[in-house]
Write an enzyme that holds these catalytic residues in place. Structure first.
Site, mmCIF file in Angstrom:
data_model
loop_
_atom_site.group_PDB
_atom_site.id
_atom_site.type_symbol
_atom_site.label_atom_id
_atom_site.label_comp_id
_atom_site.label_asym_id
_atom_site.label_seq_id
_atom_site.Cartn_x
_atom_site.Cartn_y
_atom_site.Cartn_z
ATOM 1 N N TRP A 182 -1.907 -15.021 -22.900
ATOM 2 C CA TRP A 182 -1.765 -15.931 -23.960
ATOM 3 C C TRP A 182 -1.724 -17.129 -24.771
ATOM 4 C CZ3 TRP A 182 3.916 -18.741 -25.119
ATOM 5 C CH2 TRP A 182 4.156 -18.360 -26.408
ATOM 6 N N ASP A 237 6.296 -15.542 -16.233
ATOM 7 C CA ASP A 237 7.017 -15.451 -17.810
ATOM 8 C C ASP A 237 7.315 -13.913 -17.858
ATOM 9 O OD1 ASP A 237 6.708 -15.249 -20.465
ATOM 10 O OD2 ASP A 237 4.511 -16.266 -21.189
ATOM 11 N N LYS A 289 11.323 -9.718 -28.265
ATOM 12 C CA LYS A 289 10.646 -8.716 -27.808
ATOM 13 C C LYS A 289 12.403 -8.210 -27.835
ATOM 14 C CE LYS A 289 7.624 -10.704 -27.395
ATOM 15 N NZ LYS A 289 7.229 -12.687 -27.513
#
Ligand code: PLA
Length: 440
Positions: A169, A250, A286
């Site tokens: 990311w 993460d 999310k």
């Protein structure tokens, strides 16, 4: 340069009048701060963010067929953003509860939320939680959790180098660099097999300095959609522990990869299960659709309870001057859902439905490309996991798809499967087919 107070007053006056009187001939000498000659005149325009900038470009496009597959944000079959039913219910409960107040939360956030978040990622029966080895602080979504963790490490950990996967990311590099760490990469993805480069990964982490920090995506690796198998995770774990590397997970997609919250936490639990220390950044953007509420948590699993409590005391010193304390609303929604059996169950069903819809989109896109006879092997679309497909399309092909088909995606060829619907699959497949056959 004269800096007498009279001159300063004149200069202020000159700025004031600049809109109505031209400086020349006004008798007031121009200063570096007069309008048109801003003290910021040398500020260069920054490029848009590589991910969020895609939405900026999309918003400017008047085409009725435009499609935004840039940022990873879930859309319904109708292409609409989704607020989960269970979130609406929890919000209603909060609104109806007149005893709720808007006082500041403590620096570390909402206590219930922190406890429940640790339980969600580590498991209800986690010995680390039972032994008070975990400190959890509420942070500003996944990004804020990574940043707070990074700043803590830069201040209190002897090894300032963090290894992040290549690719990863895009924000990881910036977050950790600004936190004060040195960022290096380890091999992760093999473009030839479109799978994990396990050999390269083990070699790179094997030659990392002892104690180095290693950023790992807990599941649904962004942008590749390629996760290690449990067997591979075990090899990675053994190497990390044998070299005393420090894992920093993460976890931005728990429940989104497989549809199961427990399954998507297996990698983290494997590392916590061995009794070693580790960092975990969690995001509810999310999996609860709470993107804009900015709700997440940083957990640090320590060797003993005393260390954990001292670590927490230092986390407070990182947070207080940064944003003082986190926001109350999003964390209250999460806590309300996690602590109520019925709401929790309802959440798992809605989460599974989102994950399933994404998996269906993978199948539909793969079938649509097969039906068109698009050259190349597209099986990675169904093999990859999570929100994204790392298509393998190059920047030229991506630009072509944007210009000719009004399809917006990141320039590395990543598409957000969550932004796709049955209705838009044919349009995307046409665009990919044309890009592959004409742009090459
Ligand atoms: N970590 C990873 C691996 C992510 O993909 C994202 C979000 C985050 C952390 C941060 O999310 P949060 O701060 O909103 O909790 N990545 C998105 C959005 C979905 C973004 O870039 O901000 C993406 O499109 O890659």
């Amino acid at each position: 340069m004269n800096s007498s107070s009279a001159d300063r007053r004149l200069s202020t006056l000159s700025r004031h009048l600049a809109g109505t009187i031209r400086n020349e001939g006004s008798g007031i000498s121009s200063s570096p701060t007069s309008a048109g000659n801003s003290v910021f005149a040398n500020v260069v325009r920054a490029p848009e963010d590589p991910i969020l900038g895609v939405t900026v470009a999309y918003n400017k496009d008047p085409s009725p067929v435009k499609l935004n597959l840039g940022v990873g944000a879930y859309r319904t079959e109708e292409g609409k953003p989704l607020v989960l039913n269970v979130v609406r219910k929890a919000e209603q409960l909060l609104v109806n509860d007149r005893s709720r107040i808007k006082e500041y939360l403590p620096i570390v956030g909402l206590a219930d939320f922190n406890k429940l978040s640790a339980k969600l990622i580590l498991g209800a029966d986690s010995p680390a939680i039972r032994g008070n080895l975990v400190t959890t602080v509420q942070c500003l979504s996944g990004t804020g959790s990574l940043r707070v963790g990074g700043e803590f490490l830069a201040k209190h950990y002897h090894q300032r180098t963090i290894y992040i996967p290549n690719p990863t990311w895009g924000n990881h590099t910036k977050i950790f660099t600004l936190a004060g760490l040195t960022v290096k990469t380890y091999r992760y993805y093999d473009p030839v097999t479109r799978g994990l480069n396990l050999q390269g990964l083990l070699e790179d982490l094997g030659s990392a300095p002892s104690g180095a920090i290693v950023l790992l995506h807990a599941c649904a690796h962004n942008p590749t959609g390629v996760d290690p198998t449990l067997n591979q995770w075990e090899q990675i774990r053994q190497l990390i522990r044998s070299k005393n590397l420090l894992p920093f997970f993460d976890s931005a997609y728990q429940g989104f990869a497989s549809g199961s919250l427990d399954k998507d936490a297996e990698s983290v639990r494997m590392f916590v299960g061995d009794g070693g220390e580790c960092f975990i950044a969690q995001s509810y953007a999310k999996n609860m659709g709470l993107y804009g509420e900015r709700v997440g948590a940083l957990s640090i699993v320590c060797r003993n309870a005393d260390v954990a409590s001292r670590v927490e005391s230092q986390l407070k010193l990182v947070i207080r001057p940064m944003y003082s304390s986190p926001p109350i609303h999003g964390a209250s929604i999460v806590a309300a859902i996690l602590k109520d059996r019925n709401l929790y169950h309802e959440w798992t069903l809605e989460l599974k439905a989102m994950a399933d819809r994404i998996i269906t989109m993978r199948k539909k896109l793969f079938d649509a490309l097969s039906a068109r006879g698009t050259p190349g092997d597209w099986s990675h679309i169904v093999k990859q996991i999570g929100m994204f497909t790392f298509t393998g399309l190059n920047t030229k092909q991506v630009n072509f798809m944007t210009q000719q088909y009004h399809i917006y995606m990141t320039s590395d060829g990543r598409i957000s499967m969550a932004g796709l619907s049955s209705r838009t699959v044919p349009h995307l497949a046409d665009a990919i087919h044309a890009a592959v056959t004409t742009v090459g």
